[in-house]
Design an enzyme around this catalytic site. Structure first.
Site, PDB file in Angstrom:
ATOM      1  N   LYS A  50      50.580 -22.091   3.390  1.00 26.69           N
ATOM      2  CA  LYS A  50      51.726 -21.507   2.697  1.00 26.69           C
ATOM      3  C   LYS A  50      51.930 -20.045   3.120  1.00 26.69           C
ATOM      4  CE  LYS A  50      51.289 -19.877  -1.657  1.00 26.69           C
ATOM      5  NZ  LYS A  50      51.787 -18.482  -1.742  1.00 26.69           N
ATOM      6  N   ASN A  51      50.857 -19.274   3.099  1.00 25.55           N
ATOM      7  CA  ASN A  51      51.005 -17.839   3.340  1.00 25.55           C
ATOM      8  C   ASN A  51      51.257 -17.494   4.806  1.00 25.55           C
ATOM      9  OD1 ASN A  51      50.744 -17.349   0.668  1.00 25.55           O
ATOM     10  ND2 ASN A  51      48.728 -16.387   0.761  1.00 25.55           N
TER      11      ASN A  51
ATOM     12  N   ARG B 284      53.639 -24.817  -6.451  1.00 21.57           N
ATOM     13  CA  ARG B 284      54.053 -23.731  -5.556  1.00 21.57           C
ATOM     14  C   ARG B 284      53.157 -23.685  -4.320  1.00 21.57           C
ATOM     15  NH1 ARG B 284      53.498 -18.261  -7.888  1.00 21.57           N
ATOM     16  NH2 ARG B 284      53.943 -17.876  -5.711  1.00 21.57           N
TER      17      ARG B 284
ATOM     18  N   ARG C  60      54.151  -3.526  -9.547  1.00 22.14           N
ATOM     19  CA  ARG C  60      53.646  -4.354  -8.425  1.00 22.14           C
ATOM     20  C   ARG C  60      54.451  -3.932  -7.212  1.00 22.14           C
ATOM     21  NH1 ARG C  60      53.466 -10.520  -9.255  1.00 22.14           N
ATOM     22  NH2 ARG C  60      52.508 -10.387  -7.194  1.00 22.14           N
TER      23      ARG C  60
ATOM     24  N   CYS D  92      59.018  -7.114 -11.325  1.00 18.22           N
ATOM     25  CA  CYS D  92      58.370  -5.959 -10.697  1.00 18.22           C
ATOM     26  C   CYS D  92      59.304  -4.764 -10.643  1.00 18.22           C
ATOM     27  CB  CYS D  92      57.973  -6.272  -9.266  1.00 18.22           C
ATOM     28  SG  CYS D  92      56.885  -7.641  -9.138  1.00 18.22           S
TER      29      CYS D  92
ATOM     30  N   ASP E  48      42.278 -14.737  -3.204  1.00 15.16           N
ATOM     31  CA  ASP E  48      42.875 -16.039  -3.524  1.00 15.16           C
ATOM     32  C   ASP E  48      41.831 -17.138  -3.737  1.00 15.16           C
ATOM     33  OD1 ASP E  48      45.371 -14.945  -3.483  1.00 15.16           O
ATOM     34  OD2 ASP E  48      45.986 -15.810  -1.565  1.00 15.16           O
TER      35      ASP E  48
HETATM   36  C1  UD1 Z   1      49.345 -11.595   0.032  1.00 14.12           C
HETATM   37  C2  UD1 Z   1      49.243 -13.076  -0.244  1.00 14.12           C
HETATM   38  C3  UD1 Z   1      48.523 -13.311  -1.558  1.00 14.12           C
HETATM   39  C4  UD1 Z   1      47.174 -12.615  -1.554  1.00 14.12           C
HETATM   40  C5  UD1 Z   1      47.318 -11.139  -1.180  1.00 14.12           C
HETATM   41  C6  UD1 Z   1      45.997 -10.442  -0.993  1.00 14.12           C
HETATM   42  C7  UD1 Z   1      51.240 -13.925   0.836  1.00 14.12           C
HETATM   43  C8  UD1 Z   1      52.583 -14.521   0.707  1.00 14.12           C
HETATM   44  N1  UD1 Z   1      50.592 -13.607  -0.300  1.00 14.12           N
HETATM   45  O1  UD1 Z   1      50.127 -11.010  -1.011  1.00 14.12           O
HETATM   46  O2  UD1 Z   1      48.340 -14.724  -1.710  1.00 14.12           O
HETATM   47  O3  UD1 Z   1      46.599 -12.700  -2.843  1.00 14.12           O
HETATM   48  O4  UD1 Z   1      48.041 -11.016   0.065  1.00 14.12           O
HETATM   49  O5  UD1 Z   1      45.241 -11.067  -0.005  1.00 14.12           O
HETATM   50  O6  UD1 Z   1      50.741 -13.761   1.937  1.00 14.12           O
HETATM   51  N2  UD1 Z   1      50.348  -2.930  -2.682  1.00 14.12           N
HETATM   52  C9  UD1 Z   1      50.962  -1.727  -2.988  1.00 14.12           C
HETATM   53  N3  UD1 Z   1      52.126  -1.388  -2.329  1.00 14.12           N
HETATM   54  C10 UD1 Z   1      52.701  -2.203  -1.412  1.00 14.12           C
HETATM   55  C11 UD1 Z   1      52.062  -3.435  -1.106  1.00 14.12           C
HETATM   56  C12 UD1 Z   1      50.893  -3.766  -1.737  1.00 14.12           C
HETATM   57  O7  UD1 Z   1      50.477  -0.969  -3.835  1.00 14.12           O
HETATM   58  O8  UD1 Z   1      53.753  -1.848  -0.875  1.00 14.12           O
HETATM   59  C13 UD1 Z   1      49.078  -3.314  -3.350  1.00 14.12           C
HETATM   60  C14 UD1 Z   1      49.215  -4.540  -4.212  1.00 14.12           C
HETATM   61  O9  UD1 Z   1      49.681  -4.243  -5.496  1.00 14.12           O
HETATM   62  C15 UD1 Z   1      47.794  -5.072  -4.205  1.00 14.12           C
HETATM   63  C16 UD1 Z   1      47.292  -4.707  -2.804  1.00 14.12           C
HETATM   64  O10 UD1 Z   1      48.150  -3.667  -2.346  1.00 14.12           O
HETATM   65  O11 UD1 Z   1      47.004  -4.418  -5.156  1.00 14.12           O
HETATM   66  C17 UD1 Z   1      47.299  -5.833  -1.793  1.00 14.12           C
HETATM   67  O12 UD1 Z   1      48.535  -6.492  -1.861  1.00 14.12           O
HETATM   68  P1  UD1 Z   1      49.179  -7.250  -0.619  1.00 14.12           P
HETATM   69  O13 UD1 Z   1      48.186  -7.455   0.456  1.00 14.12           O
HETATM   70  O14 UD1 Z   1      50.443  -6.561  -0.260  1.00 14.12           O
HETATM   71  O15 UD1 Z   1      49.527  -8.649  -1.264  1.00 14.12           O
HETATM   72  P2  UD1 Z   1      50.730  -9.547  -0.840  1.00 14.12           P
HETATM   73  O16 UD1 Z   1      51.035  -9.310   0.599  1.00 14.12           O
HETATM   74  O17 UD1 Z   1      51.828  -9.448  -1.824  1.00 14.12           O
END
Ligand code: UD1
Length: 416
Positions: free
Chosen positions: A22-23, A396, A121, A116, A304
């Site tokens: 999925k990811n 999902r 987030r 968000c 995850d």
């Molecule tokens: C992706 C995965 C999700 C997984 C996560 C961490 C997908 C679609 N989803 O989510 O399943 O749990 O990686 O491995 O691939 N953050 C910020 N600012 C930003 C972006 C992130 O503060 O602009 C923070 C987030 O709140 C979190 C951390 O960074 O605490 C990591 O998040 P991130 O790696 O971005 O997660 P996703 O890419 O949303």
């Protein structure tokens, strides 16, 4: 709303096939927005999140053709670079259209992810990176509005390791003028899978799989055919289910090297695991040993898989300490597991799980995707019936969950 009824206590045994990730599929489908030529993906999982993204992309003017697990996207007519709130709110990953849209169309209007705000987030790293590449960005009325005639290559450094942030910026940089360097890049296999597809589309990328990615922008990308990598989290989830039940089985169509940290923990818990090029065989002891877990960016233990290991530890011999370092509020499954008889104490980002000899079936509520998976694992080993409500969370991210568990001998039925 559908529920899942599980009759626990069955020792799982058998073979089941792993789906496409999925990811990986979510960013890869967005990458097709970068070219006027058709891109065909195989091994696309049938999941609600994929349906949501395909609907989102289709309303932009993209032609979507689907035949089983093969999806072709033809973005020749990309005339509406908009991601409306109604479609984005159910899935945070929709933010992945932002980079491709601004790079290809020079403008994008993308709703902030559901529930968000920048701060809570955040997607601030995605925005900061695009700004550094010359995009003018306004956050107004719940939307990110980005404008740029042509993005310029830049040196980007993200404050934390962000998976979708790295993916968004890498996609945008493919069509930028000059070279972009992403430092502190996410090394997750899904990021590398995206890079390999972009290269097949004509992108010039080096440093794939490392935390410094170099992208030299090109004038245009072209069509390609690409097979999506297997789902390492789905793989890990079934390994945990088999392990917790004291069973044995084979998972096919998967790549063990993408989940080394998970396999190591399962070996520590007492499982015998044999990895082949495209399958994993596991044999679990009658009772697992407790294993400590600390989540961190790849190649460390994935957030995850944290919930699934909490379920596994709930019935293991001994006490496990689980530390969650990626997301602040990711222990919602603990209270549901307690309803099944688990002994779990939470203090901030640390959970202490004391293994009990037996869980008891009860009605529990799924709160998010991986939390739901932990409840399924707990239900499989609990005595009697467990009913899991709100299983749309599972739909999902887990393709044909009941069929795959049934192939392992589990007694699971979906109740409408
Ligand atoms: C992706 C995965 C999700 C997984 C996560 C961490 C997908 C679609 N989803 O989510 O399943 O749990 O990686 O491995 O691939 N953050 C910020 N600012 C930003 C972006 C992130 O503060 O602009 C923070 C987030 O709140 C979190 C951390 O960074 O605490 C990591 O998040 P991130 O790696 O971005 O997660 P996703 O890419 O949303």
């Amino acid at each position: 709303m559908d529920k899942l009824s599980i009759q626990g206590g069955v020792r799982l045994a058998g073979e089941t096939a792993i789906s496409g990730a999925k990811n990986a599929a979510l960013p890869l489908l967005c990458a097709a927005l970068l070219t006027r030529e058709p891109v065909t993906f195989s091994n696309v999982p049938r999941l609600n999140d994929i349906d949501t993204l395909l609907r989102l992309i289709a309303q932009m003017g993209v032609k979507v053709t689907r035949d089983g697990s093969t999806v072709t996207l033809d973005a020749a007519q990309l005339d509406n670079p908009l991601a409306p709130y109604e479609m984005v709110k159910t899935m945070r990953a929709s933010i992945l259209v932002l980079g491709p849209l601004v790079a290809r169309c020079g403008e994008a209007r993308v709703s902030l992810p559901g529930g968000c705000a920048i701060g809570a987030r955040p997607v601030d790293q995605h925005i900061k990176g695009l700004q550094a590449m010359g995009a003018e960005i306004a956050v107004e009325h719940g939307y990110v509005h980005a404008v740029s005639r042509r993005l310029k290559g830049a040196r980007l450094f993200t404050d934390m390791v962000t998976v979708t942030g790295t993916e968004n910026l890498m996609m945008a940089a493919c069509l930028a003028d000059g070279e972009t360097v992403i430092e502190n890049a996410a090394r997750e296999p899904e990021v590398a899978d995206l890079a390999h597809c972009l290269i097949a589309m004509g992108a010039d990328i080096s440093g794939v799989g490392t935390d410094v990615i170099h992208i030299r922008g090109v004038e245009r990308l072209h069509g390609a055919t690409y097979r999506i990598m297997p789902d390492r989290i789905e793989t890990g989830t079934y390994l945990c289910a088999i392990a917790a039940s004291g069973g044995e089985g084979v998972l096919t169509g998967t790549v063990a090297s993408t989940l080394d940290a998970v396999i190591e923990k399962l070996r520590d818990s007492g499982c015998d695991i044999v990895c082949s090029p495209d399958s994993i065989r596991i044999k679990a002891p009658a009772r697992l040993n407790a294993v400590n877990v600390r989540t961190a960016p790849y190649p460390a233990f994935p957030t995850d898989m944290q919930a699934q290991f909490m379920a596994l530890n709930a019935v293991a011999q001994g006490t496990a300490v689980i530390r969650e370092t990626i997301f602040e509020n990711r222990f919602m499954h603990a209270v549901e597991l307690q309803r099944l008889g688990a002994d779990i104490g939470i203090d901030g980002n640390t959970a202490v799980v004391k293994g009990v000899a037996q869980l008891q079936g009860a009605t529990v509520m799924a709160t998010d995707l991986r939390a739901s998976a932990s409840l399924v694992i707990a239900g499989l080993v609990a005595e009697g019936e467990t009913v899991i409500e709100r299983i749309y969370h599972l739909d999902r991210g887990y393709e044909r969950l009941e069929d795959k568990l049934a192939a392992l001998g589990a007694k699971v039925t979906r109740v409408a």
